[in-house]
Design a protein around this motif. Structure first.
Motif, mmCIF file in Angstrom:
data_model
loop_
_atom_site.group_PDB
_atom_site.id
_atom_site.type_symbol
_atom_site.label_atom_id
_atom_site.label_comp_id
_atom_site.label_asym_id
_atom_site.label_seq_id
_atom_site.Cartn_x
_atom_site.Cartn_y
_atom_site.Cartn_z
ATOM 1 N N TRP A 179 0.820 -1.405 -0.057
ATOM 2 C CA TRP A 179 -0.028 0.131 -0.214
ATOM 3 C C TRP A 179 0.720 1.420 -0.141
ATOM 4 O O TRP A 179 0.192 2.058 -0.614
ATOM 5 N N PHE A 192 1.326 13.624 -10.633
ATOM 6 C CA PHE A 192 1.639 14.867 -10.199
ATOM 7 C C PHE A 192 3.191 14.791 -11.367
ATOM 8 O O PHE A 192 4.010 13.670 -10.791
ATOM 9 N N THR B 32 -0.463 -3.974 12.079
ATOM 10 C CA THR B 32 0.227 -3.781 10.630
ATOM 11 C C THR B 32 -0.739 -3.361 9.399
ATOM 12 O O THR B 32 -0.550 -2.239 9.037
ATOM 13 N N SER B 33 -2.060 -4.358 9.469
ATOM 14 C CA SER B 33 -3.115 -3.755 7.938
ATOM 15 C C SER B 33 -3.192 -2.176 8.978
ATOM 16 O O SER B 33 -3.392 -1.695 8.022
ATOM 17 N N PHE B 36 -0.596 1.065 8.582
ATOM 18 C CA PHE B 36 -0.635 1.115 7.315
ATOM 19 C C PHE B 36 -2.287 1.457 6.821
ATOM 20 O O PHE B 36 -1.263 2.566 6.085
ATOM 21 N N MET B 37 -2.831 1.083 6.781
ATOM 22 C CA MET B 37 -4.004 2.007 6.802
ATOM 23 C C MET B 37 -4.061 3.450 6.749
ATOM 24 O O MET B 37 -4.351 4.277 5.752
ATOM 25 N N LEU B 39 -1.590 5.824 7.497
ATOM 26 C CA LEU B 39 -0.294 5.748 6.806
ATOM 27 C C LEU B 39 -0.550 6.201 5.382
ATOM 28 O O LEU B 39 -0.416 7.546 4.955
ATOM 29 N N ASN B 40 -1.007 5.219 5.108
ATOM 30 C CA ASN B 40 -1.667 4.832 3.528
ATOM 31 C C ASN B 40 -2.603 6.089 3.148
ATOM 32 O O ASN B 40 -2.743 6.836 1.991
ATOM 33 N N ALA B 43 -1.662 9.767 3.454
ATOM 34 C CA ALA B 43 -0.112 10.229 2.169
ATOM 35 C C ALA B 43 -0.694 11.030 0.895
ATOM 36 O O ALA B 43 -0.201 11.413 0.828
ATOM 37 N N ILE B 44 -1.794 10.163 1.174
ATOM 38 C CA ILE B 44 -2.677 11.456 -0.398
ATOM 39 C C ILE B 44 -3.086 12.631 0.338
ATOM 40 O O ILE B 44 -3.530 13.137 -0.324
ATOM 41 N N GLN B 47 -1.050 15.255 -1.788
ATOM 42 C CA GLN B 47 -1.518 15.607 -3.168
ATOM 43 C C GLN B 47 -2.556 17.205 -2.962
ATOM 44 O O GLN B 47 -2.032 18.059 -4.305
ATOM 45 N N SER B 121 -8.512 -3.786 7.633
ATOM 46 C CA SER B 121 -7.608 -2.207 6.886
ATOM 47 C C SER B 121 -8.870 -1.938 6.887
ATOM 48 O O SER B 121 -8.623 -0.221 7.405
#
Lengths: 263, 264
Positions: A179, A192, B32-33, B36-37, B39-40, B43-44, B47, B121
């Motif tokens: 992920w 981007f 972890t699932s 990390f979800m 964090l995942n 991250a967006i 944008q 998740s």
């Protein structure tokens, strides 16, 4: 090599049979592209405006090409298969076959994208021509170089995703790491171009796989130059060599500590 | 009647509880699932920092509205996959003839089916959504509204997936389409409605119900509008009724598979 050619041919034939299934994925690709067309139409308020050196058409084509590489290659399937084989114990049957397991998976992957990628490329070309217009300054004579960069890019992506899947030899489920890798590729390279980020971060991003997986190939399609092409090809070859070496190393170490349950 | 409802609710909660306990057998994988979800999803946000560096707003949304949009989407989508994950993979049960086990249970078939699995998740999605809304500096009334809209969003996401999944009773190969449309809906839900105009905007409100699940709730949170609130509530009830009716109508056509298997 002949055994890999046989694997490639059989996967290719299988995927031709399921071309209609692959086409079902067009819906999501269209949704992504539609959203980004609307987003960039909103962001570019005056005709001819440049953002990070890109015109509106170039920016939309950039996203269409990076998404085409990701949708058209579906590297997630190869990574998922490796992680699944290790987790389920199926690897015990595959490890002693007369081929290298990772090369076998990469060959299967190549057979898959050989059908998927041209389908998504055709779709992208149609959507782009209808909704955005032609790529400004597109050079038809350089298509072979662009195609080579795209193929190297999606192979590097699969190699890195396989490396992450092989971590399953040590931990039960490597999916969360996939992920994060996918999100890094998505935010920094797919949505981007690197030029849009602060100048201090750009050299750092050029050292990551993002530069070779999606930025490089897409950049060449929307703004081709011979020098840039050579630079990207050199970086891709280096990355492929390093990624391949890492993949073999992790596999060798992981296979040594493989614990097989009886039954 | 009320005892029957209470019993059904108790069974639902126990089902979800056991689903989570089963997933928690391996604690490291579970944590972890979830982690990390979070964090995942986080991250967006990068944008949006980039886009809002270029313009003051995107489709009329500043960073606070974007965070509300993402918070509501993640919390609703997460809660739907914690409580009713099976609604999102219903065609697999129908096509594989795996509904038999639920038909013989002495409880409501639809509720038993959709609560029979949980996505780990999704706990990360839900936590991320709540955390993000927490960072928006909501007052007490806004928090209550946000929680209410998380529930209506959960109901709308689930009911829409159920409606699409139920089509598999009539047509095979709907499994891929259901997944694609639901993911498409989530993709739309994470971008401001202000960038869409004309037909596409109409479709997002009345065909793919992103507008009712996320856009209108964000508008109500930013500037309270009782009519909009009632419209969202009414739509959630209506869509639930329509999707449940479609499920039971389709169930009449269900022909069991000859698959032998055990549910543990």
């Amino acid at each position: 090599m002949r055994k890999y050619a046989v694997v490639y041919r059989s996967v290719l034939m299988e995927n031709i049979q399921y071309a209609a299934n692959i086409a079902m994925g067009f819906f999501n690709y269209f949704v992504f592209i539609f959203i980004f067309i609307k987003l960039w139409e909103y962001m570019y308020r005056t005709p001819g405006e440049l953002i990070a050196g890109y015109t509106k058409e170039q920016m939309i084509w950039y996203v269409m090409m990076t998404e085409m590489i990701l949708f058209g290659s579906n590297a997630g399937s190869v990574a998922g298969e490796a992680a699944g084989d290790i987790r389920s114990g199926n690897i015990a049957y595959l490890i002693n076959k007369p081929y290298h397991y990772t090369l076998y998976l990469l060959t299967k992957y190549t057979g898959e994208w050989s059908i998927r990628l041209p389908m998504y490329a055709a779709l992208a070309a149609v959507i782009g021509r209808v909704m955005v217009g032609p790529v400004p300054g597109f050079r038809l004579t350089a298509v072979w170089a662009m195609a080579l960069c795209v193929i190297l890019g999606l192979t590097i992506n699969a190699v890195f995703k396989l490396c992450i899947s092989l971590i399953s030899f040590w931990i039960e489920d490597a999916t969360p790491f996939q992920w994060l890798y996918d999100k890094l590729i998505l935010v920094v390279g797919v949505i981007f171009p690197v030029e849009i980020f602060p100048k201090t971060l750009q050299p750092l991003f050029k050292l990551t796989p993002i530069y070779t997986v999606c930025y490089g190939p897409a950049k060449l399609i929307v703004d081709f130059s011979r020098e840039k092409c050579l630079e990207i090809l050199a970086a891709q070859l280096l990355y492929l060599a390093a990624g391949g070496g890492l993949m073999f190393l992790i596999y060798r170490k992981g296979a040594k500590k493989l614990y097989v349950n009886g039954g | 009647m009320s005892t029957a409802v209470k019993n059904q609710l108790r069974v639902c909660l126990l089902s979800v509880q056991y689903n989570i306990m089963r997933e928690m057998v391996n604690k490291v994988t579970f944590l972890t699932s979830v982690g990390f979800m979070v964090l995942n999803n986080a991250a967006i946000l990068a944008q949006w920092f980039i886009l809002l560096r270029l313009r003051e707003d995107v489709g009329g949304y500043t960073m606070r509205e974007i965070m509300l949009l993402w918070g509501l989407t993640a919390a609703s989508f997460g809660l739907a996959h914690i409580l009713f994950a099976r609604a999102f993979s219903l065609p697999e049960l129908i096509i594989g003839g795996k509904l038999d086990a639920y038909l013989v249970q002495p409880k409501n078939v639809l509720v038993s089916v959709i609560t029979s699995s949980t996505s780990v998740s999704a706990i990360g999605d839900f936590l991320y959504g709540i955390l993000l809304m927490g960072l928006c500096g909501l007052g007490l009334r806004e928090w209550l509204l946000a929680l209410l809209f998380t529930v209506t969003g959960t109901v709308i996401f689930t009911a829409f997936a159920l409606l699409l999944g139920s089509v598999s009773f009539w047509f095979l190969r709907m499994d891929m389409l259901e997944g694609q449309v639901v993911m498409g809906m989530v993709s739309f839900a994470t971008y401001p409605d202000g960038i869409f105009e004309g037909v596409s905007r109409y479709l997002l409100y009345f065909v793919v119900p992103v507008g009712m699940a996320v856009y209108d709730p964000v508008h109500v949170l930013v500037s309270f509008d009782a009519a909009m609130l009632l419209r969202v509530l009414g739509y959630a009830v209506l869509l639930t009724a329509v999707s449940a009716a479609a499920f039971y109508r389709g169930l009449r056509r269900y022909a069991s598979g000859s698959l032998m298997g055990a549910r543990v």
